[in-house]
Design a protein around this motif. Sequence first.
Motif, PDB file in Angstrom:
ATOM      1  N   MET A   1       0.840  -1.193   0.000  1.00 30.01           N
ATOM      2  CA  MET A   1       0.000   0.000   0.000  1.00 30.01           C
ATOM      3  C   MET A   1       0.876   1.244   0.000  1.00 30.01           C
ATOM      4  O   MET A   1       1.792   1.374   0.813  1.00 30.01           O
ATOM      5  N   THR A   2       0.606   2.155  -0.908  1.00 33.35           N
ATOM      6  CA  THR A   2       1.328   3.421  -0.942  1.00 33.35           C
ATOM      7  C   THR A   2       0.860   4.306   0.201  1.00 33.35           C
ATOM      8  O   THR A   2      -0.333   4.420   0.468  1.00 33.35           O
ATOM      9  N   VAL A   3       1.803   4.941   0.901  1.00 39.46           N
ATOM     10  CA  VAL A   3       1.458   5.813   2.019  1.00 39.46           C
ATOM     11  C   VAL A   3       2.031   7.205   1.759  1.00 39.46           C
ATOM     12  O   VAL A   3       2.774   7.422   0.802  1.00 39.46           O
ATOM     13  N   ALA A   4       1.664   8.133   2.618  1.00 38.16           N
ATOM     14  CA  ALA A   4       2.155   9.516   2.509  1.00 38.16           C
ATOM     15  C   ALA A   4       2.919   9.893   3.769  1.00 38.16           C
ATOM     16  O   ALA A   4       2.643   9.382   4.859  1.00 38.16           O
ATOM     17  N   THR A   5       3.872  10.791   3.601  1.00 43.98           N
ATOM     18  CA  THR A   5       4.602  11.318   4.751  1.00 43.98           C
ATOM     19  C   THR A   5       4.970  12.774   4.479  1.00 43.98           C
ATOM     20  O   THR A   5       4.729  13.293   3.396  1.00 43.98           O
ATOM     21  N   GLY A   6       5.535  13.430   5.483  1.00 46.09           N
ATOM     22  CA  GLY A   6       6.020  14.795   5.338  1.00 46.09           C
ATOM     23  C   GLY A   6       7.535  14.803   5.297  1.00 46.09           C
ATOM     24  O   GLY A   6       8.187  13.822   5.659  1.00 46.09           O
ATOM     25  N   ILE A   7       8.090  15.914   4.875  1.00 46.16           N
ATOM     26  CA  ILE A   7       9.548  16.037   4.828  1.00 46.16           C
ATOM     27  C   ILE A   7      10.106  16.337   6.207  1.00 46.16           C
ATOM     28  O   ILE A   7      11.162  15.832   6.590  1.00 46.16           O
ATOM     29  N   GLY A   8       9.415  17.158   6.983  1.00 46.02           N
ATOM     30  CA  GLY A   8       9.891  17.455   8.337  1.00 46.02           C
ATOM     31  C   GLY A   8       9.406  18.783   8.851  1.00 46.02           C
ATOM     32  O   GLY A   8       8.694  18.856   9.853  1.00 46.02           O
ATOM     33  N   SER A   9       9.777  19.877   8.170  1.00 42.99           N
ATOM     34  CA  SER A   9       9.490  21.209   8.706  1.00 42.99           C
ATOM     35  C   SER A   9       8.062  21.650   8.410  1.00 42.99           C
ATOM     36  O   SER A   9       7.480  21.312   7.368  1.00 42.99           O
ATOM     37  N   LEU A  10       7.517  22.427   9.347  1.00 42.71           N
ATOM     38  CA  LEU A  10       6.170  22.992   9.244  1.00 42.71           C
ATOM     39  C   LEU A  10       6.221  24.443   9.714  1.00 42.71           C
ATOM     40  O   LEU A  10       7.123  24.837  10.454  1.00 42.71           O
ATOM     41  N   PRO A  11       5.232  25.255   9.328  1.00 43.47           N
ATOM     42  CA  PRO A  11       5.190  26.641   9.804  1.00 43.47           C
ATOM     43  C   PRO A  11       4.654  26.721  11.227  1.00 43.47           C
ATOM     44  O   PRO A  11       4.091  25.758  11.758  1.00 43.47           O
ATOM     45  N   LEU A 301       6.861   2.881  -2.644  1.00 40.77           N
ATOM     46  CA  LEU A 301       6.650   4.243  -3.117  1.00 40.77           C
ATOM     47  C   LEU A 301       5.866   5.018  -2.065  1.00 40.77           C
ATOM     48  O   LEU A 301       4.810   4.571  -1.608  1.00 40.77           O
ATOM     49  N   VAL A 302       6.390   6.175  -1.670  1.00 36.55           N
ATOM     50  CA  VAL A 302       5.767   7.041  -0.673  1.00 36.55           C
ATOM     51  C   VAL A 302       5.497   8.393  -1.331  1.00 36.55           C
ATOM     52  O   VAL A 302       6.333   8.892  -2.086  1.00 36.55           O
ATOM     53  N   VAL A 303       4.354   8.982  -1.044  1.00 36.65           N
ATOM     54  CA  VAL A 303       4.003  10.292  -1.577  1.00 36.65           C
ATOM     55  C   VAL A 303       4.345  11.354  -0.542  1.00 36.65           C
ATOM     56  O   VAL A 303       4.066  11.183   0.651  1.00 36.65           O
ATOM     57  N   ALA A 304       4.940  12.470  -0.974  1.00 38.20           N
ATOM     58  CA  ALA A 304       5.366  13.505  -0.031  1.00 38.20           C
ATOM     59  C   ALA A 304       5.311  14.884  -0.693  1.00 38.20           C
ATOM     60  O   ALA A 304       5.240  14.994  -1.915  1.00 38.20           O
ATOM     61  N   PRO A 305       5.354  15.939   0.110  1.00 36.77           N
ATOM     62  CA  PRO A 305       5.573  17.281  -0.461  1.00 36.77           C
ATOM     63  C   PRO A 305       6.946  17.350  -1.131  1.00 36.77           C
ATOM     64  O   PRO A 305       7.840  16.549  -0.831  1.00 36.77           O
ATOM     65  N   ALA A 306       7.104  18.325  -2.010  1.00 39.39           N
ATOM     66  CA  ALA A 306       8.371  18.449  -2.743  1.00 39.39           C
ATOM     67  C   ALA A 306       9.534  18.757  -1.815  1.00 39.39           C
ATOM     68  O   ALA A 306      10.658  18.309  -2.037  1.00 39.39           O
ATOM     69  N   CYS A 307       9.283  19.542  -0.778  1.00 40.65           N
ATOM     70  CA  CYS A 307      10.336  19.898   0.171  1.00 40.65           C
ATOM     71  C   CYS A 307       9.654  20.231   1.507  1.00 40.65           C
ATOM     72  O   CYS A 307       8.457  19.990   1.673  1.00 40.65           O
ATOM     73  N   GLY A 308      10.424  20.776   2.441  1.00 44.10           N
ATOM     74  CA  GLY A 308       9.841  21.144   3.730  1.00 44.10           C
ATOM     75  C   GLY A 308       8.770  22.215   3.583  1.00 44.10           C
ATOM     76  O   GLY A 308       8.754  22.980   2.613  1.00 44.10           O
ATOM     77  N   VAL A 327      -3.599  11.371  -2.425  1.00 46.68           N
ATOM     78  CA  VAL A 327      -2.899  10.828  -3.591  1.00 46.68           C
ATOM     79  C   VAL A 327      -2.388   9.410  -3.292  1.00 46.68           C
ATOM     80  O   VAL A 327      -2.515   8.505  -4.122  1.00 46.68           O
ATOM     81  N   ALA A 328      -1.833   9.215  -2.103  1.00 44.58           N
ATOM     82  CA  ALA A 328      -1.355   7.878  -1.729  1.00 44.58           C
ATOM     83  C   ALA A 328      -2.510   6.873  -1.750  1.00 44.58           C
ATOM     84  O   ALA A 328      -2.367   5.743  -2.242  1.00 44.58           O
ATOM     85  N   ALA A 329      -3.661   7.292  -1.231  1.00 48.37           N
ATOM     86  CA  ALA A 329      -4.831   6.406  -1.227  1.00 48.37           C
ATOM     87  C   ALA A 329      -5.293   6.110  -2.654  1.00 48.37           C
ATOM     88  O   ALA A 329      -5.689   4.985  -2.970  1.00 48.37           O
ATOM     89  N   ASN A 330      -5.225   7.117  -3.528  1.00 51.19           N
ATOM     90  CA  ASN A 330      -5.611   6.908  -4.935  1.00 51.19           C
ATOM     91  C   ASN A 330      -4.727   5.878  -5.618  1.00 51.19           C
ATOM     92  O   ASN A 330      -5.190   5.117  -6.477  1.00 51.19           O
TER      93      ASN A 330
END
Length: 332
Positions: A1-11, A301-308, A327-330
């Motif tokens: 199953m494809t999953v999603a994650t973040g790069i790390g930084s947030l506002p 394969l993991v879906v993520a934002p392009a950068c932080g 997108v990962a769920a799709n």
Amino acid sequence: MTVATGIGSLPGEDYREAVKQVLGELPDLPHVPELPARGAIASMTGRTLAVVEGLDADLQPAGWRLTGTSGAPALDHRRARSLLAQDLDAVEELTQGYEGPFKLQVAGPWTLSATVERPRGDRVLADHGARRELAQALAEGVSAHVQDVRRRLPGAGRLIVQVDEPALPAVLGGKVPTASGYGRHRSVEPPEASQALAWVLDAVADAGAEPWVHSCAPGTPLDLLLGAGARGLSVDLGVLDATGTDHLAEALEAEPEVTVALGVVPSLPPDEPPTDKAVTERVLRWLDMVGLAPEEVGDRLVVAPACGLAGASPGWAREAMRLAGVVAANLG
């Protein structure tokens, strides 16, 4: 199953709220958030220096500077370590009962060498012995950091350490400016770059975690990262050249398994925000181009934002994480 994650930084500066957002929007592969808006002690460099073992640092007008091995860290270094511990306390509290994979991030040895100064000034990058010492201290510190996080997150059977190396292409290409700004540091040869990175990645693996490397900079040598021991590659699809595309495709088919976190969600809000259908189709086109099908790559394969996402608005940061999840769920 494809999953999603973040790069790390947030506002933002509310750490508990950031942890809640990550757990809510990225439940299949959450990560330890980073909030650099809180100042230098919460920046990528300050946060990683809080992990480094055996070397002290202080904060100067030009940024972080090593001060030696006195065993008496300066005030800002102590504050960075204290803030990291407080953040991990929050993660531990808010993930009670969580079971599943979890990701944390540290800056890599070459990005540290390009951003931290030696005791007498100029970057650590300028001194072969100093950059070697910093890389080894980072490797030692990451090992202890992994053990600490594993103790705090007993349900995280799969612990991932993402080593951030945005400065690596500049280091290899001799493009890091000297302190005066009038010159450039000499380029580092690939064998040395690979060795220092391998010390850190091996330390991650020896501590029982999975080493990934992330860079959203153009020209990142993905083959060097794999050769140094990366078991995951996190990249911005928008900056990949033909060589990088080939290396990613090979990684997805490699044995032992390598995970690819494909950065496909904009890290800053575009004029026309993409739909989940458009982003999904972009990923499918890329897979088709390299001759792979979603069912073949599965959870590699993991879906993520392009950068932080530190530079995004709070609203777009939340939307970017949500979009990555859809997108990962799709992709299934």
